[in-house]
Enzyme design. Sequence first.
Site, PDB file in Angstrom:
ATOM      1  N   GLU A   1     -12.822 -14.499 -23.931  1.00  0.00           N
ATOM      2  CA  GLU A   1     -12.167 -15.741 -23.532  1.00  0.00           C
ATOM      3  C   GLU A   1     -13.098 -16.951 -23.442  1.00  0.00           C
ATOM      4  O   GLU A   1     -12.673 -18.071 -23.668  1.00  0.00           O
ATOM      5  CB  GLU A   1     -11.485 -15.539 -22.166  1.00  0.00           C
ATOM      6  CG  GLU A   1     -10.377 -14.508 -22.169  1.00  0.00           C
ATOM      7  CD  GLU A   1      -9.160 -14.963 -22.942  1.00  0.00           C
ATOM      8  OE1 GLU A   1      -8.903 -16.179 -22.991  1.00  0.00           O
ATOM      9  OE2 GLU A   1      -8.478 -14.103 -23.508  1.00  0.00           O
TER      10      GLU A   1
ATOM     11  N   SER B   1      22.745  27.287  17.568  1.00  0.00           N
ATOM     12  CA  SER B   1      22.017  27.904  18.675  1.00  0.00           C
ATOM     13  C   SER B   1      20.696  27.230  18.984  1.00  0.00           C
ATOM     14  O   SER B   1      20.125  27.451  20.046  1.00  0.00           O
ATOM     15  CB  SER B   1      21.761  29.379  18.372  1.00  0.00           C
ATOM     16  OG  SER B   1      22.991  30.077  18.294  1.00  0.00           O
TER      17      SER B   1
END
Length: 864
Positions: A105, A490
Amino acid sequence: MHKPPKTNKNLRHNRRRRLLRALILLLGLGTSGTIAAVAGVIGAYYFVAPGLPEAETIRDIPLQIPLRIFSRDGHLISEIGERRRIIVTFEDLPPQVVHAFISAEDRRFFEHPGIDYQGIVRSFARLLKSGEISGGGSTLTQQLARDYFLTREQLFTRKLREAFLAYKIEQEFTKEQIMALFLNKMFFGQRAYGVAAAAQVYFNKSLQDVNAAEAATLAGVLPAPSRYNPVYSAANAEMRRGYVLDRMYDLGYLDDATFAEAMAFPMESQLHGAAVELNAPYVAEMVRSEMLKRYGEDTYTAGYQVVTTLDSRLQTAANYALRNGLLEFTRRRGYRGPVMKLQLNDDVSTAPFEQWPDDVREILEQYAPGGLSVALVTSLSDNNSAGLVFRGGVRATLPWRGISWAKSFVDRETTGPAPEAVTDVLSVGDIIYVMPTAGDSWALAQVPEAQGAVVSMDPYDGAVGALAGGFDFTMSKFNRARQAYRQPGSSFKPFIYSAALEHGNTPATVVLDAPVVINSAELEAVWRPINYSGRFYGPTRMREALVRSMNLVSVRLLLFETGVGNAVRHIEKFGFGDAALPHNGSLALGAGAASPLDMAQGYSVIANGGHAVKPYVIDAIYGPDGETLYRSEPAIVCDACVAEEANTRYRSARRQEMTLDAMADVAIDYRPDANTAPELFQDIVIAQQTVSPQNMFLVQDMMRDVVRRGTGRRAMILGRNDLSGKTGTSNDRRDAWFGGFNGDLASVVWVGYDDDRPLGPGEEGSRTALPIWVEFSRIALAGVPENQMPMPEGIVSVLIDRETGCPARSGQRDVVFEVFRASNVPDCEFIEEIPNIFNNASGIDAPRDPDDDTVENQDDEPLF
């Protein structure tokens, strides 16, 4: 008149005069041009300057950072947000990454003042040639300025603004800061913003681990992220990578060997998610929902970091135990057949995988839930093994021992006969699921139709250490740990027994186990509860009734020894709401509705000695800069927190905020509780004592016998003596439960179908849920010292008659020690012989031997 000829001297003089005039003219033009250029630059600056933002405002512009969720020991659970971004500093950037972006770049990045004049000349030449403003020539700083403040319109004024703003940025920031800002800001495709997130998305690596080829790939993406990213097009990405590598080589960043290696490096074309380190998607969704309530849509972009209460070791154990338990359950219910059947040509299975039809290869790439793998059956052997092919063409053998379990599925109640050969189960062309086995082999598997949940809590403050809400979050996001309200059966009885103890009963209270018939307007029928076995056992002590999970004793305790209203008011103290507390006799058998999280909260209250704690998942919330936005302040059990002199020390420690890294460093090994280190727990919310410690000690002690010799005795394989627990099975075996605890951990497991259909014959809590709890606890409690509630003041141990529950007389046989409140020891009148109206002659069976497997490994359940 004839003019005299010019001499050489005159010619030379004239030539010098003309040259001087030309030099003066050029100098004037140059000076004028320079003045005009300077004036133009100044004019251009003043033209665009009013619209230029201040460069330092970049510091104040927040990047969109996703929500990140962690366990308490620092493991990433989830990253939630539209944009994936991981912020890095310049010091975090490997040299090859910096070199790749400079080469691709802006090769003069560290030399120019933000504007590359050579690039401007090139752009100006293109302008003169084409008459259009074109891209290119922008430095990294200019690109940063454009992405923060400007648009991508190809206008001359935009280019001017970009250049001047780049210069201002260069005056405000160092080159290193600009590079870091650039690489954190830019878009790299596939929702990846910033180079660190891109490394994760494309290579499943941290930025520090990328090589030169991968760095060049990332740099090559930037001009057109949607076209040049390797997931969209590996060919485009490889072309761009070659360009960047050439530039890196030309600029001297790569030597010959590194360049050649990078050019030959294979291009990966696969999309990866965030580097999730801990699988807890149900908790992540709970956190996301809560954050959305607190912070709205900023939740996804403001960079919040949430630390949960999850312990990575416990969560991993919960995931493993639940999946294995559900896979084992679905084996018992029969093999439902392959996922699909393919018609294969004879030469397909022997051809190279690259030549296989695309649709077949795509099928092998599909998602397999619950850690299973997708495989294609390509051959069947005489030794009853099967040849398999996985994604990528990987081949393996499925042995008979991994197939022989597969009785054919008939319905949820019935299976066919055991298979005798591989052809009874599989065919060539079957697409199946398989799972790895401990012997480095494979076993046939299938996705369970049943679901389940595991919840584990710290009983001293309610911190949820583990939560799994189903077999696979991708298949079903319904969180059964929190959202499934089912009959606890239970497993609810310990709360009934606690209420009975609170109203004058003792573990030695004898209750008649005999038929009960009740006209109930609420139940809209005559109610006739029975025991699981269909038998009646006569007079039974409370302890033995809980150990053997006798339904009729629970009903009589509730209706005749406690009272429904009294029981409801007492059980509310464990955190249960109205849905769990029907105001009728069915309450005794857990016929209300409770979630696994509700049950874990209730069991935590028993485990901590009767203190009200509430479950919580979020421990802390941090902002994007690490600032603390929220810290949990749960009610903490602390019987020792009475020393006022410790207040100052605790307040001082509390003000010293810890970073995420610091929390992770100490969370694994340093976990003091309030009773061992009370100086750390002063000036906090103390959990209220809602049930007496004496009551809770008695309940815990009875529940320990459930594990030692009752319906929960399979937990004894863990080799611990500090475990208390209770199995549970609801009507028609629609729900299977087990809840258990010691002084450090309270955990609950539930298994059932989402459509509330029966689980099938023999699928009770002790067989279906308990093994999952055992496997979880095996990992969770490994290396953890035993810890059970010490005997509180006011409890005494008395030798009693096994049959009557009365204090034993001197020299009496058939006796056992029992624990009582000191004020509640039975005072019995001795009778020489108690008639047994429930003898065999009456047609009613006597109590079964408590060592009888057919009793101990089954749960009683409400049958209406």
